[in-house]
Design a protein around this motif. Structure first.
Motif, PDB file in Angstrom:
ATOM      1  N   ALA A  50      31.345   0.342  -6.008  1.00 14.62           N
ATOM      2  CA  ALA A  50      29.846   0.240  -6.263  1.00 14.62           C
ATOM      3  C   ALA A  50      29.437   1.406  -7.444  1.00 14.62           C
ATOM      4  CB  ALA A  50      28.936   0.195  -4.994  1.00 14.62           C
ATOM      5  N   GLN A  51      29.908   2.435  -6.841  1.00 19.38           N
ATOM      6  CA  GLN A  51      29.383   3.771  -7.722  1.00 19.38           C
ATOM      7  C   GLN A  51      30.113   3.905  -9.152  1.00 19.38           C
ATOM      8  OE1 GLN A  51      29.895   7.266  -5.044  1.00 19.38           O
ATOM      9  NE2 GLN A  51      28.354   6.325  -3.375  1.00 19.38           N
ATOM     10  N   LEU A  52      31.341   3.223  -8.993  1.00 14.49           N
ATOM     11  CA  LEU A  52      32.077   3.545 -10.376  1.00 14.49           C
ATOM     12  C   LEU A  52      31.978   2.352 -11.104  1.00 14.49           C
ATOM     13  CD1 LEU A  52      35.019   5.812  -8.994  1.00 14.49           C
ATOM     14  CD2 LEU A  52      32.918   6.618  -9.826  1.00 14.49           C
ATOM     15  N   GLY A  53      31.741   1.234 -10.529  1.00 19.89           N
ATOM     16  CA  GLY A  53      31.779   0.141 -11.540  1.00 19.89           C
ATOM     17  C   GLY A  53      33.070  -0.421 -11.733  1.00 19.89           C
ATOM     18  N   ILE A  54      34.112  -0.112 -11.250  1.00 23.25           N
ATOM     19  CA  ILE A  54      35.747  -0.407 -11.319  1.00 23.25           C
ATOM     20  C   ILE A  54      35.747  -1.676 -10.228  1.00 23.25           C
ATOM     21  CG2 ILE A  54      38.014   0.163 -10.925  1.00 23.25           C
ATOM     22  CD1 ILE A  54      37.183   3.018 -11.382  1.00 23.25           C
ATOM     23  N   GLY A  55      36.122  -2.798 -10.886  1.00 28.54           N
ATOM     24  CA  GLY A  55      36.547  -4.078 -10.293  1.00 28.54           C
ATOM     25  C   GLY A  55      37.371  -3.983  -9.202  1.00 28.54           C
ATOM     26  N   GLN A  56      37.598  -4.652  -8.104  1.00 27.25           N
ATOM     27  CA  GLN A  56      38.133  -4.573  -6.806  1.00 27.25           C
ATOM     28  C   GLN A  56      39.619  -4.372  -7.173  1.00 27.25           C
ATOM     29  OE1 GLN A  56      37.230  -4.034  -4.017  1.00 27.25           O
ATOM     30  NE2 GLN A  56      39.507  -3.925  -3.232  1.00 27.25           N
ATOM     31  N   PRO A  57      40.173  -5.427  -8.158  1.00 27.14           N
ATOM     32  CA  PRO A  57      41.900  -5.380  -8.138  1.00 27.14           C
ATOM     33  C   PRO A  57      42.253  -4.150  -8.954  1.00 27.14           C
ATOM     34  CG  PRO A  57      40.771  -7.464  -9.013  1.00 27.14           C
ATOM     35  CD  PRO A  57      39.540  -6.805  -8.576  1.00 27.14           C
ATOM     36  N   THR A  58      41.472  -3.732 -10.005  1.00 26.10           N
ATOM     37  CA  THR A  58      42.055  -2.412 -10.534  1.00 26.10           C
ATOM     38  C   THR A  58      41.835  -1.280  -9.773  1.00 26.10           C
ATOM     39  OG1 THR A  58      41.107  -3.388 -12.852  1.00 26.10           O
ATOM     40  CG2 THR A  58      41.143  -1.051 -12.618  1.00 26.10           C
ATOM     41  N   LEU A  59      40.822  -1.179  -8.846  1.00 26.47           N
ATOM     42  CA  LEU A  59      40.355  -0.151  -8.077  1.00 26.47           C
ATOM     43  C   LEU A  59      41.473   0.119  -7.068  1.00 26.47           C
ATOM     44  CD1 LEU A  59      38.362   1.927  -6.953  1.00 26.47           C
ATOM     45  CD2 LEU A  59      37.537   0.035  -5.575  1.00 26.47           C
ATOM     46  N   SER A  60      42.068  -1.121  -6.454  1.00 27.05           N
ATOM     47  CA  SER A  60      42.941  -1.269  -5.585  1.00 27.05           C
ATOM     48  C   SER A  60      44.368  -0.678  -5.970  1.00 27.05           C
ATOM     49  CB  SER A  60      43.325  -2.740  -4.677  1.00 27.05           C
ATOM     50  OG  SER A  60      42.229  -2.795  -4.098  1.00 27.05           O
ATOM     51  N   GLN A  61      44.685  -1.207  -7.061  1.00 24.25           N
ATOM     52  CA  GLN A  61      45.826  -0.890  -8.009  1.00 24.25           C
ATOM     53  C   GLN A  61      45.963   0.606  -8.252  1.00 24.25           C
ATOM     54  OE1 GLN A  61      46.173  -2.088 -11.993  1.00 24.25           O
ATOM     55  NE2 GLN A  61      48.452  -1.992 -12.091  1.00 24.25           N
ATOM     56  N   GLN A  62      44.519   1.293  -8.731  1.00 25.18           N
ATOM     57  CA  GLN A  62      44.682   2.680  -9.236  1.00 25.18           C
ATOM     58  C   GLN A  62      44.605   3.569  -7.876  1.00 25.18           C
ATOM     59  OE1 GLN A  62      45.493   3.285 -12.075  1.00 25.18           O
ATOM     60  NE2 GLN A  62      45.144   1.253 -12.923  1.00 25.18           N
ATOM     61  N   LEU A  63      44.238   3.116  -6.757  1.00 26.45           N
ATOM     62  CA  LEU A  63      44.171   3.970  -5.543  1.00 26.45           C
ATOM     63  C   LEU A  63      45.541   3.885  -5.100  1.00 26.45           C
ATOM     64  CD1 LEU A  63      40.575   2.743  -3.788  1.00 26.45           C
ATOM     65  CD2 LEU A  63      41.293   5.042  -4.560  1.00 26.45           C
ATOM     66  N   GLY A  64      46.385   2.598  -5.133  1.00 26.15           N
ATOM     67  CA  GLY A  64      47.571   2.850  -4.578  1.00 26.15           C
ATOM     68  C   GLY A  64      48.717   3.663  -5.645  1.00 26.15           C
ATOM     69  N   VAL A  65      48.335   3.764  -6.925  1.00 25.08           N
ATOM     70  CA  VAL A  65      48.947   4.613  -7.486  1.00 25.08           C
ATOM     71  C   VAL A  65      48.743   6.093  -6.952  1.00 25.08           C
ATOM     72  CG1 VAL A  65      49.419   5.884 -10.028  1.00 25.08           C
ATOM     73  CG2 VAL A  65      49.192   3.390  -9.577  1.00 25.08           C
ATOM     74  N   LEU A  66      47.495   6.518  -6.971  1.00 26.91           N
ATOM     75  CA  LEU A  66      47.062   7.805  -6.407  1.00 26.91           C
ATOM     76  C   LEU A  66      47.609   8.243  -5.028  1.00 26.91           C
ATOM     77  CD1 LEU A  66      43.189   7.903  -7.717  1.00 26.91           C
ATOM     78  CD2 LEU A  66      45.285   9.150  -8.538  1.00 26.91           C
ATOM     79  N   ARG A  67      47.725   6.965  -4.181  1.00 30.39           N
ATOM     80  CA  ARG A  67      48.380   7.198  -2.987  1.00 30.39           C
ATOM     81  C   ARG A  67      49.669   7.545  -2.907  1.00 30.39           C
ATOM     82  NH1 ARG A  67      46.288   2.854  -0.815  1.00 30.39           N
ATOM     83  NH2 ARG A  67      47.934   1.628  -1.009  1.00 30.39           N
ATOM     84  N   ASN A  68      50.425   6.532  -3.726  1.00 35.01           N
ATOM     85  CA  ASN A  68      52.094   6.869  -3.805  1.00 35.01           C
ATOM     86  C   ASN A  68      52.240   8.091  -4.301  1.00 35.01           C
ATOM     87  OD1 ASN A  68      52.462   4.271  -2.598  1.00 35.01           O
ATOM     88  ND2 ASN A  68      52.578   3.318  -4.831  1.00 35.01           N
ATOM     89  N   GLU A  69      51.432   8.862  -5.174  1.00 30.27           N
ATOM     90  CA  GLU A  69      51.649  10.138  -5.939  1.00 30.27           C
ATOM     91  C   GLU A  69      51.346  11.299  -5.041  1.00 30.27           C
ATOM     92  OE1 GLU A  69      53.362  10.638  -8.718  1.00 30.27           O
ATOM     93  OE2 GLU A  69      53.800   8.554  -8.846  1.00 30.27           O
ATOM     94  N   GLY A  70      50.491  10.813  -3.811  1.00 29.69           N
ATOM     95  CA  GLY A  70      50.369  11.932  -2.800  1.00 29.69           C
ATOM     96  C   GLY A  70      48.993  12.614  -3.197  1.00 29.69           C
TER      97      GLY A  70
END
Length: 108
Positions: A50-70
């Motif tokens: 809601a705050q960033l205007g990033i769609g759910q699929p993209t948001l989940s993908q990018q959060l996954g990258v950030l999580r995998n990179e620690g």
């Protein structure tokens, strides 16, 4: 004694590789927005969307990258998953980027 001769080349190469990995992860506008928001605290996925205007699929993908990179960590509370910044290195880089590009009063 010339201090340049005392440099540990292997340590410098390892540090350069680590820095490149962090910079490569940051080199995405959505991930930068996410990390910028997460410097302000912990957020659930729906709040980030809601705050960033990033769609759910993209948001989940990018959060996954950030999580995998620690760079981010998660906490589950019922059905909600909360994300927070987990990397001191990423926090330091985000602080510099904010000061250079986003601080109030900064000319663009």
């Amino acid at each position: 004694m010339d201090q340049h001769r005392n440099l540990d080349l292997a340590a410098m190469q390892a540090a350069a590789a680590q820095a490149c990995g962090l910079l490569k992860t940051l080199a995405n506008p959505d991930r930068l927005l996410l990390l910028c928001q997460l410097t302000q605290g912990e957020y659930c996925v729906s709040d980030l969307a809601a705050q960033l205007g990033i769609g759910q699929p993209t948001l989940s993908q990018q959060l996954g990258v950030l999580r995998n990179e620690g760079l981010v960590a998660t906490r589950r509370d019922g059905k909600q998953i909360y994300y927070r910044l987990a990397s001191d290195d990423a926090a330091a880089v985000m602080q510099v980027l904010y000061a250079r590009f986003c601080a109030p009063g900064r000319e663009r």
